[in-house]
Design an enzyme around this catalytic site. Structure first.
Site, PDB file in Angstrom:
ATOM      1  CE  LYS A 115      -4.241  -1.863   1.928  1.00  0.00           C
ATOM      2  NZ  LYS A 115      -5.238  -1.855   2.972  1.00  0.00           N
ATOM      3  CE  LYS A 149      -6.283  -7.812  -1.629  1.00  0.00           C
ATOM      4  NZ  LYS A 149      -5.997  -7.375  -0.268  1.00  0.00           N
ATOM      5  CE  LYS A 197     -13.909  -3.514   1.398  1.00  0.00           C
ATOM      6  NZ  LYS A 197     -13.097  -3.402   2.599  1.00  0.00           N
TER       7      LYS A 197
HETATM    8  P1  TYM Z   1     -11.068  -5.750   4.277  1.00  0.00           P
HETATM    9  O1  TYM Z   1     -12.105  -4.726   4.564  1.00  0.00           O
HETATM   10  O2  TYM Z   1     -10.011  -5.428   3.269  1.00  0.00           O
HETATM   11  O3  TYM Z   1     -11.743  -7.105   3.813  1.00  0.00           O
HETATM   12  C1  TYM Z   1     -12.774  -7.706   4.568  1.00  0.00           C
HETATM   13  C2  TYM Z   1     -12.653  -9.220   4.507  1.00  0.00           C
HETATM   14  O4  TYM Z   1     -12.689  -9.661   3.145  1.00  0.00           O
HETATM   15  C3  TYM Z   1     -11.538 -10.461   2.861  1.00  0.00           C
HETATM   16  N1  TYM Z   1     -11.107 -10.188   1.487  1.00  0.00           N
HETATM   17  C4  TYM Z   1     -10.975 -11.134   0.544  1.00  0.00           C
HETATM   18  N2  TYM Z   1     -11.170 -12.463   0.574  1.00  0.00           N
HETATM   19  C5  TYM Z   1     -10.963 -13.143  -0.574  1.00  0.00           C
HETATM   20  N3  TYM Z   1     -10.566 -12.542  -1.740  1.00  0.00           N
HETATM   21  C6  TYM Z   1     -10.361 -11.211  -1.801  1.00  0.00           C
HETATM   22  N4  TYM Z   1      -9.987 -10.629  -2.937  1.00  0.00           N
HETATM   23  C7  TYM Z   1     -10.577 -10.434  -0.622  1.00  0.00           C
HETATM   24  N5  TYM Z   1     -10.458  -9.118  -0.334  1.00  0.00           N
HETATM   25  C8  TYM Z   1     -10.791  -8.990   0.959  1.00  0.00           C
HETATM   26  C9  TYM Z   1     -10.482  -9.994   3.853  1.00  0.00           C
HETATM   27  O5  TYM Z   1      -9.493 -10.984   4.052  1.00  0.00           O
HETATM   28  C10 TYM Z   1     -11.317  -9.744   5.080  1.00  0.00           C
HETATM   29  O6  TYM Z   1     -11.553 -10.947   5.782  1.00  0.00           O
HETATM   30  N6  TYM Z   1      -7.815  -5.534   8.054  1.00  0.00           N
HETATM   31  C11 TYM Z   1      -9.088  -6.056   7.643  1.00  0.00           C
HETATM   32  C12 TYM Z   1     -10.235  -5.673   8.565  1.00  0.00           C
HETATM   33  C13 TYM Z   1     -10.013  -5.927  10.008  1.00  0.00           C
HETATM   34  C14 TYM Z   1     -10.127  -7.165  10.666  1.00  0.00           C
HETATM   35  C15 TYM Z   1      -9.879  -6.888  12.043  1.00  0.00           C
HETATM   36  C16 TYM Z   1     -10.406  -8.458  10.226  1.00  0.00           C
HETATM   37  C17 TYM Z   1      -9.714  -4.977  10.941  1.00  0.00           C
HETATM   38  N7  TYM Z   1      -9.639  -5.555  12.184  1.00  0.00           N
HETATM   39  C18 TYM Z   1      -9.894  -7.904  12.985  1.00  0.00           C
HETATM   40  C19 TYM Z   1     -10.422  -9.478  11.190  1.00  0.00           C
HETATM   41  C20 TYM Z   1     -10.175  -9.192  12.551  1.00  0.00           C
HETATM   42  C21 TYM Z   1      -9.413  -5.546   6.260  1.00  0.00           C
HETATM   43  O7  TYM Z   1      -8.916  -4.548   5.823  1.00  0.00           O
HETATM   44  O8  TYM Z   1     -10.379  -6.239   5.628  1.00  0.00           O
END
Ligand code: TYM
Length: 334
Positions: A112, A195, A198
């Site tokens: 990032k 990947k 968003k």
């Molecule tokens: P975020 O908002 O990027 O994504 C949310 C969830 O979706 C999964 N994900 C994917 N899975 C499969 N293929 C993809 N292309 C893909 N893109 C996203 C992510 O793995 C996630 O499970 N840091 C985290 C949010 C977070 C969190 C936490 C998660 C903050 N605190 C504590 C678990 C526990 C994030 O940015 O997710």
């Protein structure tokens, strides 16, 4: 009782990767665990926006999507991260135990900050510590996420272990990452080595959870493939990442193995497969979209769910926070 904590950033554009990697797994696990599903709005601040009303809107939208996808708001704790100040306080305490070397290894920060060096700030750098605080505050035993979050959860485990050893007490449970299903890393429809995300500026790279059926058809139609026929077998697709990705998506949506998908479509050209994939996606996402649109009309209901979630999360988190404050030597006045 086993406890889940997981979350999504309310940055808009939730997509099929979020659904298959996270939401679908949560829905399947909700019966067997006590669950806290957080909307991680503090994490979303790592992409500063001059339109704060959009963050508030996206926070309510994620709550609606959680419920529309099938999370029961009566039995699960759904809340915005910023509603519980304990996340930030615990993050600070954990920061004082986080070696810089651990943060320097984080691949998401490297990617990032490389892509957007003007936003390579302390928030983005310390992001994994806040994520560890999210998990450890609630003594979560299991953290269901997509593959991209594995390294962050491993850091949360390391942090919990070293903190416990330093203070000679089991202050934190050591959480297990749960990376489940066929589609733990859904890739971009335009480039199978990237990947699905968003933040990709190309709309056509992702299937949005609330895309209309027409848009879903169009996006799959235009998804990148190659000049070879549909494979007869799923192994040996290393050099065909886009094909591998589309087969994986189909398998995950249909709850069958990728090999079975190859049996069904092997040898044909891609047009009938893409049409079937679009239909299957619409079958899964359209009911979700309809529920989402209805819930979006009812912000008072969503706010009520989040307030109840705040109360419940506060009660669970408070216990850990008090014990940690006590252990590190902060004076307790109450
Ligand atoms: P975020 O908002 O990027 O994504 C949310 C969830 O979706 C999964 N994900 C994917 N899975 C499969 N293929 C993809 N292309 C893909 N893109 C996203 C992510 O793995 C996630 O499970 N840091 C985290 C949010 C977070 C969190 C936490 C998660 C903050 N605190 C504590 C678990 C526990 C994030 O940015 O997710």
């Amino acid at each position: 009782m086993k406890r889940i904590l997981s979350g999504v950033q309310p940055t808009g554009n939730m997509h099929l990767g979020n659904y298959l990697g996270a939401l679908k797994q949560w829905v399947q696990m909700q019966q067997d665990y006590e669950c806290l599903f957080c909307i991680v709005d503090l994490h979303a601040l790592t992409i500063p926006s001059s339109q704060p009303h959009l963050l508030r809107k996206h926070t309510l939208d994620v709550a609606a999507l959680y419920i529309a996808a099938g999370l029961n708001p009566e039995t699960n704790i759904i809340f915005p991260q910023s509603a519980i100040p304990g996340h930030s306080e615990l993050m600070w305490i954990l920061s004082c135990h986080t070696p810089l070397g651990w943060l320097n290894r984080m691949t998401q920060f490297k990617e990032k900050s490389k892509n957007n060096s003007s936003h390579a700030d302390l928030g983005l750098y310390s992001y994994p510590v806040l994520m560890a605080a999210d998990i450890l505050l609630y003594q979560a035993t299991d953290v269901p996420v997509g593959d991209d979050q594995k390294q962050h959860i491993e850091m949360a485990r390391d942090l919990a272990g070293s903190f416990n050893r330093f203070y000679g007490k089991d202050l934190f449970k050591i959480p297990e990452p749960r990376i489940i299903g066929h589609a733990t890393r859904v890739m971009s429809l335009k480039d199978g080595t990237k990947k699905m995300s968003k933040s990709d500026p190309a709309e056509g790279s992702r299937i949005g959870l609330i895309d209309s059926p027409d848009v879903i058809f169009e996006k799959f139609k235009k998804a990148k493939t190659d000049a070879f026929p549909f494979p007869e077998a799923f192994d040996s697709l290393q050099d065909r990442p886009e094909i591998r990705n589309l087969i994986t998506i189909y398998a995950a949506l249909a709850d069958i193995t990728p090999s079975k998908v190859c049996e069904l479509f092997g040898g044909q050209n891609f047009a009938p497969f893409k049409a079937a994939l679009a239909e299957l996606t619409i079958e899964v996402l359209d009911p979700l979209r309809q529920k989402f649109l209805a819930l979006q009309q009812n912000p008072d209901y969503l706010t009520k769910i989040l307030k109840k979630g705040q109360e419940d999360a506060l009660e669970i988190g408070e216990k850990t926070l008090k014990e940690v404050q006590e252990a590190v030597g902060l004076l307790q006045l109450l």
